[in-house]
Motif scaffolding. Structure first.
Motif, PDB file in Angstrom:
ATOM      1  N   SER A 158       0.852  -1.193   0.000  1.00 19.74           N
ATOM      2  CA  SER A 158       0.000   0.000   0.000  1.00 19.74           C
ATOM      3  C   SER A 158       0.884   1.238   0.000  1.00 19.74           C
ATOM      4  CB  SER A 158      -0.941   0.025   1.205  1.00 19.74           C
ATOM      5  OG  SER A 158      -0.215   0.158   2.408  1.00 19.74           O
ATOM      6  N   ILE A 159       0.443   2.249  -0.718  1.00 17.39           N
ATOM      7  CA  ILE A 159       1.166   3.509  -0.814  1.00 17.39           C
ATOM      8  C   ILE A 159       0.199   4.646  -0.500  1.00 17.39           C
ATOM      9  CG2 ILE A 159       2.554   5.043  -2.271  1.00 17.39           C
ATOM     10  CD1 ILE A 159       3.850   2.303  -1.910  1.00 17.39           C
ATOM     11  N   GLN A 160       0.619   5.546   0.375  1.00 16.10           N
ATOM     12  CA  GLN A 160      -0.061   6.815   0.586  1.00 16.10           C
ATOM     13  C   GLN A 160       0.964   7.922   0.365  1.00 16.10           C
ATOM     14  OE1 GLN A 160      -2.653   7.093   4.186  1.00 16.10           O
ATOM     15  NE2 GLN A 160      -1.867   5.053   4.672  1.00 16.10           N
ATOM     16  N   TYR A 161       0.569   8.971  -0.331  1.00 18.70           N
ATOM     17  CA  TYR A 161       1.516  10.053  -0.557  1.00 18.70           C
ATOM     18  C   TYR A 161       0.779  11.363  -0.788  1.00 18.70           C
ATOM     19  CZ  TYR A 161       0.593   9.730  -5.614  1.00 18.70           C
ATOM     20  OH  TYR A 161       0.003   9.728  -6.858  1.00 18.70           O
ATOM     21  N   VAL A 162       1.493  12.458  -0.547  1.00 15.70           N
ATOM     22  CA  VAL A 162       0.940  13.786  -0.754  1.00 15.70           C
ATOM     23  C   VAL A 162       1.289  14.237  -2.169  1.00 15.70           C
ATOM     24  CG1 VAL A 162       0.918  16.184   0.028  1.00 15.70           C
ATOM     25  CG2 VAL A 162       1.132  14.321   1.701  1.00 15.70           C
ATOM     26  N   SER A 163       0.259  14.517  -2.936  1.00 19.37           N
ATOM     27  CA  SER A 163       0.418  14.919  -4.335  1.00 19.37           C
ATOM     28  C   SER A 163       0.369  16.440  -4.456  1.00 19.37           C
ATOM     29  CB  SER A 163      -0.686  14.289  -5.181  1.00 19.37           C
ATOM     30  OG  SER A 163      -0.613  14.742  -6.519  1.00 19.37           O
ATOM     31  N   HIS A 164       1.302  16.992  -5.238  1.00 19.75           N
ATOM     32  CA  HIS A 164       1.319  18.422  -5.552  1.00 19.75           C
ATOM     33  C   HIS A 164       0.937  18.595  -7.021  1.00 19.75           C
ATOM     34  CE1 HIS A 164       3.529  18.735  -1.768  1.00 19.75           C
ATOM     35  NE2 HIS A 164       4.370  17.835  -2.231  1.00 19.75           N
ATOM     36  N   ARG A 165       0.865  19.835  -7.452  1.00 20.88           N
ATOM     37  CA  ARG A 165       0.492  20.093  -8.837  1.00 20.88           C
ATOM     38  C   ARG A 165       1.487  19.481  -9.821  1.00 20.88           C
ATOM     39  NH1 ARG A 165      -1.209  24.694  -6.155  1.00 20.88           N
ATOM     40  NH2 ARG A 165      -3.404  25.246  -6.491  1.00 20.88           N
ATOM     41  N   ALA A 166       2.777  19.456  -9.440  1.00 14.26           N
ATOM     42  CA  ALA A 166       3.798  18.943 -10.355  1.00 14.26           C
ATOM     43  C   ALA A 166       4.019  17.439 -10.226  1.00 14.26           C
ATOM     44  CB  ALA A 166       5.115  19.673 -10.116  1.00 14.26           C
ATOM     45  N   THR A 167       3.324  16.793  -9.312  1.00 14.46           N
ATOM     46  CA  THR A 167       3.496  15.356  -9.100  1.00 14.46           C
ATOM     47  C   THR A 167       2.856  14.568 -10.246  1.00 14.46           C
ATOM     48  OG1 THR A 167       3.371  15.740  -6.719  1.00 14.46           O
ATOM     49  CG2 THR A 167       3.119  13.482  -7.465  1.00 14.46           C
ATOM     50  N   PRO A 168       3.478  13.488 -10.699  1.00 10.58           N
ATOM     51  CA  PRO A 168       2.858  12.667 -11.745  1.00 10.58           C
ATOM     52  C   PRO A 168       1.481  12.165 -11.314  1.00 10.58           C
ATOM     53  CG  PRO A 168       5.147  12.019 -11.408  1.00 10.58           C
ATOM     54  CD  PRO A 168       4.808  12.980 -10.322  1.00 10.58           C
ATOM     55  N   ARG A 169       0.665  11.813 -12.302  1.00  6.32           N
ATOM     56  CA  ARG A 169      -0.668  11.308 -12.013  1.00  6.32           C
ATOM     57  C   ARG A 169      -0.579   9.995 -11.222  1.00  6.32           C
ATOM     58  NH1 ARG A 169      -4.873  13.425 -14.712  1.00  6.32           N
ATOM     59  NH2 ARG A 169      -6.017  11.442 -14.633  1.00  6.32           N
ATOM     60  N   PRO A 170      -1.577   9.711 -10.375  1.00  2.00           N
ATOM     61  CA  PRO A 170      -1.524   8.512  -9.529  1.00  2.00           C
ATOM     62  C   PRO A 170      -1.301   7.215 -10.296  1.00  2.00           C
ATOM     63  CG  PRO A 170      -3.262   9.965  -8.787  1.00  2.00           C
ATOM     64  CD  PRO A 170      -2.751  10.556 -10.054  1.00  2.00           C
ATOM     65  N   ASN A 171      -1.919   7.075 -11.483  1.00  2.00           N
ATOM     66  CA  ASN A 171      -1.724   5.824 -12.225  1.00  2.00           C
ATOM     67  C   ASN A 171      -0.285   5.671 -12.690  1.00  2.00           C
ATOM     68  OD1 ASN A 171      -1.900   7.849 -14.132  1.00  2.00           O
ATOM     69  ND2 ASN A 171      -3.246   6.721 -15.528  1.00  2.00           N
ATOM     70  N   ALA A 172       0.394   6.794 -12.957  1.00  4.51           N
ATOM     71  CA  ALA A 172       1.804   6.733 -13.341  1.00  4.51           C
ATOM     72  C   ALA A 172       2.676   6.358 -12.147  1.00  4.51           C
ATOM     73  CB  ALA A 172       2.251   8.073 -13.926  1.00  4.51           C
ATOM     74  N   VAL A 173       2.347   6.909 -10.980  1.00  4.70           N
ATOM     75  CA  VAL A 173       3.093   6.558  -9.768  1.00  4.70           C
ATOM     76  C   VAL A 173       2.895   5.087  -9.439  1.00  4.70           C
ATOM     77  CG1 VAL A 173       3.363   7.029  -7.303  1.00  4.70           C
ATOM     78  CG2 VAL A 173       2.895   8.913  -8.883  1.00  4.70           C
ATOM     79  N   GLN A 174       1.668   4.612  -9.543  1.00  4.63           N
ATOM     80  CA  GLN A 174       1.392   3.206  -9.261  1.00  4.63           C
ATOM     81  C   GLN A 174       2.147   2.297 -10.217  1.00  4.63           C
ATOM     82  OE1 GLN A 174      -2.752   2.228  -8.919  1.00  4.63           O
ATOM     83  NE2 GLN A 174      -2.345   0.121  -8.259  1.00  4.63           N
TER      84      GLN A 174
END
Length: 325
Positions: A24-40
């Motif tokens: 499981s991953i939880q993270y704080v996303s900012h405007r410049a952060t990659p989209r969640p599906n890309a991070v996953q």
């Protein structure tokens, strides 16, 4: 699942299967952060890589192809495998051989390994034969090759998940994610804070096999956390309890009253390995080892039908531990 807050930061979450368990991953996303599906996709690529290299449950993994080789054989290995062999050697030396990555023949013999044929207390003869194939000293590294002078089998289950978490943490940082909680098969690392400024909090379970009870809750920032215990996989025979935690010296499961060990360490890999090492060493030797090396630990011991806990100053200082009772 996501939750937002007023400053534009978003808490993203995703999870999935890995290594016979879950991540499981939880993270704080900012405007410049990659989209969640890309991070996953990045996270699952790392987990697939770790499985391909270290799994003892698939015959085509790098380590299982090595394990199938006879004595006096060598095989070219990925740098990651050689790195973890060196970590295993370090932990073996520091524990005077009690911790050992080559105990898979013993795990199989007692019924806990990937090629086991049921839980059992083996005969003295079978145990003596299996112990001839156990010992980190039978391994050596020659350049990019891993070699063995006996038919040893390497099992990375005591450190592979922690290694995977460290790799995931490094990748999240490279993607510009500086606040996250990454967990795989129970090993985890947390950095930063949630969008509302609150810390990442981790519940440490009481080592019960009947239900989940939170023993302590700790705040974590910048550290890996690992718990090893004897309460998930064990069997009982003739009034004795045999767990899947082995002392390579004796070739048998540990029999002391230390039920679980939690280690907090900057490296999830080292937290993973050290929690196993300390559980093997037991309540006295393990405690002395932790104090000598400045390792933050939380011990849970069996005392009849109840549990007794013990923490050291390093653990309390790092974790901001809070009693839940």
């Amino acid at each position: 699942m996501v939750s937002g807050c007023g400053n534009g930061d978003t808490l993203e979450r995703f999870d999935g299967p890995t290594m016979g368990s879950r991540y499981s991953i939880q993270y704080v996303s900012h405007r410049a952060t990659p989209r969640p599906n890309a991070v996953q996709a990045e996270v699952e690529s790392i987990l697939a890589d770790v499985d391909r290299q270290f799994s003892t449950y698939r015959s085509d993994s790098d380590i299982e192809r090595f394990n199938a080789l006879p004595a006096d054989s060598c095989q070219v290995m990925p740098a990651a495998v050689l790195e973890l062999v060196r970590v295993g050697e370090q932990l073996s030396v520091q524990s005077d051989g009690a911790f050992d990555l080559t105990v898979e023949p013993l795990l199989n013999l007692w019924g806990f390994g990937p090629q086991s044929r049921g839980e059992q207390v083996p005969s003295a003869e079978a145990l003596a034969q299996a112990r001839q194939r156990v010992g980190h000293g039978h391994l050596r590294i020659e350049g990019d090759r891993l070699c063995k002078d006996a038919a040893v089998e390497v099992d990375f289950n005591s450190i592979a998940a922690g290694y995977a978490v460290d790799r995931i943490a490094a990748r999240l940082q490279a993607l510009g994610i500086d606040s996250y909680l990454a967990e795989a098969t129970g090993e985890l690392k947390a950095v930063g804070r949630k969008p509302d400024g609150s810390p990442w909090r981790v519940a440490l379970e009481e080592p019960r096999d009947d239900r989940q009870v939170a023993e302590r809750v700790i705040d974590v920032d910048g550290y890996g956390v690992s718990t090893s215990g004897d309460y998930r996989r064990y069997f009982e025979q003739d009034g004795a309890r045999y767990s899947h935690t082995f002392d390579a010296h004796t070739g048998a499961p540990v029999l002391h009253n230390l039920a679980s060990v939690t280690v907090i360490h900057p490296s999830a890999l080292m937290a993973d390995g050290l929690s196993t090492l300390l559980l093997i060493l037991g309540p006295e030797r393990g405690w002395d080892y932790a104090e000598k090396h400045g390792i933050g630990v939380f011990f849970v011991m069996r005392d009849g039908n109840r549990f007794v806990t013990r923490t050291n100053d390093a653990f309390e200082r790092i974790s901001g531990a809070k009693n839940q009772r």
